[in-house]
Write a protein that holds these residues in place. Structure first.
Motif: not given
Length: 442
Positions: A220-224, A228-235
């Protein structure tokens, strides 16, 4: 990036009370004695580098110029000095009209320095120069220490990305200055928005463990975050189980996932495992960012790891064990009057022990070998030898009270890269040692 040194001059306060009381009481006594107007030369330098360091990095010159421009006493400050009986009436009158009207020369920001290097030379009347002592040293000692630590970390990183993220580990104003100094020393970005706003340093940041813990599941956290920030974000993948988190991250973001961040554990081992897992999942372009109490030694130990960038906080903003450069600000020459025709006379402290200094208005140059590699820092008070005339290090910063040498912050950053590259190879060693070149006085 077109980053002006000061960036946005928003709410810049007076720097006049960023000082020690004895600067003002010296002015009072000198005014009474009739010596306050004597033409004087002060120099900022260090007698030695921090223990084990092989070179220093000049940082804070732009902030010094800001401080000089904004050094003035407003009514509230003068009232405070009056109410506290810090100085007398004639001195308050002098301070009310104070504006620095002298000249300042110095090493350009980003340049390297060594013991004895006249990093800053301030010329004017005794009173106007001595008032600047504390604020000048406060800036140069702090910023140069951070820049030196950043430079060492940059060497250790070997071209990989560096993120300054120490704002939570130091005073809020020091955090901004630290980010600026770190950028000069080789860092690429900062997490501190005030530094980005003021100095146009690129800013980065995505999420902390709290964001993952906020949600019912890691998915859920990763999906949110991705939505919001796009696929090129840092998880951030080490809240629970790293292997499971990496799998979930790629499932949520796809193989276009920008990066994963690892903030705990055996970073060398975990980075290798994460890289292998990402590649097996098809996320071959996903980068790996590591954080977790890094310093130059920890960064060097990860040279063989498949890491793309490092985030550094505590060790950077505390100078990696050397939070100051021990710079001093000393009167080195003075005339018998304010008359420009009156010759300057060398003066110097001659007490016992290591706290002696060399009198005289100095120049500095760096002698190089036939390959252009630095051999010595040459400092003198007389004529400059012809072979060193084109290698002088001091540049004009302030002329008759007006700043004449503002430059983009990127210029200081690029200068440091070039200056460091001109040192002997042993300068890049992280092991403790003596200054990489000697200081010679002529």
């Amino acid at each position: 990036m077109n980053s002006a040194d000061l960036g946005r001059r928003v709410g810049v306060p007076s720097t006049a009370l960023f000082t020690d009381q004895y600067e003002l009481t010296m002015v009072q006594a000198a005014l009474k004695a009739g010596t306050a107007g004597r033409r004087s030369v002060f120099e900022a330098f260090t007698r030695r580098l921090p223990e084990g360091r092989r070179y220093g990095v000049v940082a804070g010159i732009g902030r010094v110029l800001d401080a000089v421009e904004n050094y003035h006493f407003d009514d509230a400050m003068l009232a405070f000095l009056r109410d506290q009986n810090v100085v007398d009436g004639p001195t308050l009158d002098y301070l009310a009209d104070y504006r620095f009207s002298g000249d300042i020369w110095g090493y350009p920001e980003g340049e390297v320095y060594f013991p004895g290097s006249p990093i800053l030379r301030v010329e004017g009347s005794f009173a106007e120069c001595v008032l600047l002592e504390t604020v000048v040293l406060s800036i140069l000692n702090h910023d140069s220490a951070i820049a030196a630590a950043a430079s060492r970390m940059s060497v250790a990183a070997g071209g990989r990305g560096l993120i300054e993220m120490g704002a939570r580990r130091t005073h809020e104003l020091s955090a901004v200055a630290s980010a600026r100094a770190a950028y000069i020393g080789g860092f690429d970005t900062t997490s501190d928005l005030a530094a980005g706003f003021r100095y146009n340093i690129p800013t980065v940041g995505t999420s902390a463990h709290a964001f993952t813990l906020l949600h019912d599941t890691e998915r859920d956290a990763f999906r949110a975050q991705v939505e919001s920030l796009g696929r090129d974000t840092t998880l951030l993948v080490d809240t629970y189980d790293v292997t499971a988190a990496v799998r979930t991250a790629v499932e949520v973001a796809g193989t276009e996932l920008g990066a994963v961040r690892i903030d705990s554990g055996d970073l060398l081992l975990v980075a290798h495992r994460v890289r292998q897992q990402l590649d097996e999942l098809g996320a071959t372009g996903t980068k790996i960012v590591v954080t977790s109490d890094l310093d130059e030694y920890a960064i060097a130990s990860l040279a063989a790891a498949p890491v793309d960038s490092y985030g550094v906080g505590t060790q950077l903003v505390t100078g990696s064990g050397q939070p100051t450069c021990s710079m001093v600000y000393k009167l080195v020459a003075r005339a018998a009057s304010a008359d420009p025709a009156d010759p300057l006379r060398p003066v110097a402290k001659k007490s016992l022990g290591a706290k002696t200094s060399l009198g005289g208005r100095k120049w500095a140059a760096r002698r190089t070998d036939e390959d252009g590699v630095a051999e010595a820092e040459v400092i003198g008070t007389g004529p400059v030898p012809p072979d060193l005339a084109g290698r002088q290090l001091l540049v004009e910063l302030v002329r008759a009270g007006e700043v004449v040498a503002r430059e983009p912050l990127d210029a200081a950053r690029e200068r440091h890269i070039a200056s460091r590259a001109g040192l002997p190879m042993s300068a890049m060693q992280l092991s403790r040692g003596e200054p990489v070149i000697p200081t010679e006085y002529v």
